[in-house]
Design a protein around this motif. Sequence first.
Motif, PDB file in Angstrom:
ATOM      1  N   TYR A   1       0.831  -1.214   0.000  1.00  0.00           N
ATOM      2  CA  TYR A   1       0.000   0.000   0.000  1.00  0.00           C
ATOM      3  C   TYR A   1       0.860   1.255   0.000  1.00  0.00           C
ATOM      4  N   VAL A   2       2.063   1.136   0.558  1.00  0.00           N
ATOM      5  CA  VAL A   2       2.978   2.276   0.533  1.00  0.00           C
ATOM      6  C   VAL A   2       3.395   2.536  -0.918  1.00  0.00           C
ATOM      7  N   TYR A   3       3.687   1.462  -1.630  1.00  0.00           N
ATOM      8  CA  TYR A   3       4.117   1.602  -3.024  1.00  0.00           C
ATOM      9  C   TYR A   3       3.000   2.220  -3.862  1.00  0.00           C
ATOM     10  N   MET A   4       1.758   1.849  -3.563  1.00  0.00           N
ATOM     11  CA  MET A   4       0.637   2.326  -4.371  1.00  0.00           C
ATOM     12  C   MET A   4       0.159   3.714  -3.954  1.00  0.00           C
ATOM     13  N   GLY A   5       0.824   4.307  -2.965  1.00  0.00           N
ATOM     14  CA  GLY A   5       0.443   5.655  -2.552  1.00  0.00           C
ATOM     15  C   GLY A   5      -0.826   5.688  -1.728  1.00  0.00           C
TER      16      GLY A   5
ATOM     17  N   GLU B   1      11.146   0.781  -5.605  1.00  0.00           N
ATOM     18  CA  GLU B   1      10.816   2.172  -5.936  1.00  0.00           C
ATOM     19  C   GLU B   1      11.853   2.722  -6.909  1.00  0.00           C
TER      20      GLU B   1
ATOM     21  N   SER C   1      -0.773  -0.369 -10.713  1.00  0.00           N
ATOM     22  CA  SER C   1      -1.180   0.961 -10.232  1.00  0.00           C
ATOM     23  C   SER C   1      -0.296   2.038 -10.843  1.00  0.00           C
ATOM     24  N   ARG C   2       0.835   1.638 -11.423  1.00  0.00           N
ATOM     25  CA  ARG C   2       1.683   2.607 -12.129  1.00  0.00           C
ATOM     26  C   ARG C   2       1.673   2.359 -13.632  1.00  0.00           C
TER      27      ARG C   2
END
Lengths: 514, 440
Positions: free
Chosen positions: B45-49, B133, B160-161
Amino acid sequence: MKLVKNIGLAVFLCCFAIFLCLPFMGTYRLTSQQFESVVSDSAHRAALAPNMQAMFDKSYANNFNFLADYGQALDKTNQQFKDKEAWVKVIHTDYALPLAKISARGFVKEHIQTLFYICFIISSLGGLIYFIADLFLQKKGDTQHKQVFKSGITNRGISAIVFAVFLIAFYILLYQAPAYLSNWVLMVDPLSIKLTGSQASQWFLYGFMYCLVMLVMGLKMLIKHRHSNYQLVRTVSVIFFQVAFAFMIPNILTLLQLPSADLKNIWPLDYTFFFDYHLNDLLSAGLLGYWMLGWGIFLIVVGVPVMVYFFGKRWYCSWVCGCGGLAETFGDPFRHLSDKSIKSWKIERYLVHGVLLFAVVMTVAVLYTFFTGSSTLLGINTYGIRQVYAFAIGFIFAGAVGTGFYPLMGNRVWCRFGCPLAAYLGIVQRFKSRYRITTNGGQCISCGNCSTYCEMGIDVRAYAQRGENIIRASCVGCGICAEVCPRGVLKLENGPENNRFENQLNLIRAKNEV
Amino acid sequence: MKIVIIGNGIGGITAARNIRKQSDHEILVISAESDYFFSRTALMYVYMGQMKFEHTQPYENWFWEKNRISLLNAYVKSVDFEKQTLHTANGQKISYDKLIIATGSVPKKIGLSGEGLKGVQSLYSKQDLELLEQNSGDVKEAVIVGGGLIGIELAEMLRSRNIKVSILSRENAYWNSVLPQEEAQMISRHIAEHHINLIANTELGKILDDGSGSVKGIITKKGAEIPCQLLLISIGVQPNINFLKNSALAINKGVLVNEFLETNITNVYALGDCAEFENPKLLHPPIEQLWYTAQMQGEALANTICGHRQTYRRGVWFNSAKFLDIEYQTYGCMFKQPLADEETFYWEHSSGRKAFRANFEKESGALRGFNFLGIRFNHPVANRWISEKRNIGLCIAELKKGVFDAEFSKQHHRKIADEFFRQFPAYAKTQKTNKLKFWM
């Protein structure tokens, strides 16, 4: 679809830019006839007229100069009274807004209808297109809030600060100097005349914009949560109560020359309910007035405790309330910004219960004056107390801070730290209610989505990971924690009181022999 | 008494917290990964903002000092079991009276040349996330090796990116080594809906170097070439116990422990991902690599250390996951194929996004377990029914009692029951007739 979405945004932003320019546009010229029609009080008229002679028929390039001259004239008039110590004659009535409206000339006045469509209707359509595009871009059932912390507006970036400053400025002007917003008020005049039979005040403009914002942002909520019936029903409910109860019904009552009332607004949130002028209004309005008084008291004494007992405070805070309605629609993109620390919980408890206490004391004082006619209680001026309350709580806390700080402190600043009704509902919810958020046994993985997205700043995870149900005075039952949980751990429900606090982990742990 | 815990994951921290609850022992938790305990499950969830890293920390930073749990950010290089001393990478010596090894896992390697190329990595630790990241900056295409729980999370993260994602899976459908065929097929379809290319029955053959030390693509064992600038290996994890090799401690794949989580050395314990049971119970794996089991082991071990010696007993098995938008909950031992003495019942909603499975004993009709996809079910209810060996007919008839979906959700328990009793009419007799009151 992406293109359509961006077109919608562009349309909205163009309209909004025009809207922002309006207060700076148009020319102003006041005639003495107009002056006389606005200043209805003959004593005021006689006192003001000599000091305003220079303003009559003078053309002003914008309303800042016009209002500055009017301010000087007013100050001069009042100074003359004060010099003579004629305190009762000092003019407190706000003529600035109606004077500014009536003396408006030029572009804005001439295109009032067109501007109304651009600023309110087309801009809303732009917003709607922007959100409707999500029907195709965002998958149904996607409960996540991706990129929320990567975008400035939702992560306290520069744009968020600019937006907050705009909101705060708007509230300050709205409450303290509405004359500067006269062009915005002018635009809704035709609508106001249709609905209420009289010209618009700044409060009509505010109510109208409030409804519009809730409708557009409410549609966004409906699209985003179209997989969740709970969210759909709740959002429709909160929009309905705002549009019907807070806006339409009071305006129609005004049109019928009956006492106007927001029948879902409950004391002490509705802190003027027991003010002398309001009580006199109701008592002099016959049967309907008595009914309104009775209904208001019934809600306080019976409605709140009974409804909270069966459904939790959510029945009000996230299903009915106007403040909650704005928070759940317009404020939804900022919900994760609420502070979850223990420290803020401590502040919250002192503050919100402090405001409740203040509201009770203020109301007792006001009622004392109403019944006895004496304006001092224990040496304190009761009018003074209620002025302080109106300014500090009604304007600063609920308005400027409560909404203005959405982009910085989350969408429930007022509800969490300030609302006295929320405090009252919360006390009932904490100690005598069937409502709880049930934790599903041992399924919590402590990921923290629930806590992150709790708008009330409850550290939901702290309970869930210990297998404890979430029973907190502040929970407004928005249901988002349960929705963002990736493991199906949380469920909002009403159930028997006796097992409310039962630890769910104990129910699933194997009994170990010692 | 000084208790030292190596590893600040859920196992080590649960042990520390529960020891503190019961005693005043000195507690030191050592970790080389992070200053404070965080939830590994939330890294995605951190990676997906969707969250910030600080949100993954279940306790505020003051918590540790207030509860007198000392934290040390250091890497333990070796353990001198005779002198009861730890040696850290920066030369520090730390003595202990009791030692808990809770070092978790490291990702498994594939063992191909090219695994050291830039853009080739796994995702397990906080450092891995930081590397990802960096590595995913201007990536257009990525390949994930391994169609399991981490594989699908990685795919979701990259999607998500807007990175084009392919997953290589050994099995014929998603996570088919664990999920029964129907569930695996359903999730495979869902994966396709998310524009993720799940390539079944395929293994990694070769990693291609772009000439400058970065990955430029892969070749499958079948010879197909897939270009990618990011290659993620998610074929599972193994105990992180390299620093314990060649010591007196008995290890196999993990640190060998008995049912009390005791190792062969007195005062040394191991739990969580890095522990391996010498005598695993029937149908249970020797190494349990789950959040939940580490938590329960931490609770049990804390009791043992505080003088209430007790075995680790897991109780009725349960687990959960989320496959993109579909939640998964499982209760009881649900295998890919029902056991020889089991009957299975599967129901799938017409939307293809919700499914239900119940396994039960053929002879007696005793419930063995449930699988839920897209339906939330109450854990204590499932736990009780399974441990009571409740009759499947009763369970199905009263399924509503355990439904945990949000209020106003469309309910499926009736359709499930209708279908079940159509397929297994014999159980219809066991249905109770007393209806639930509407407010229950």
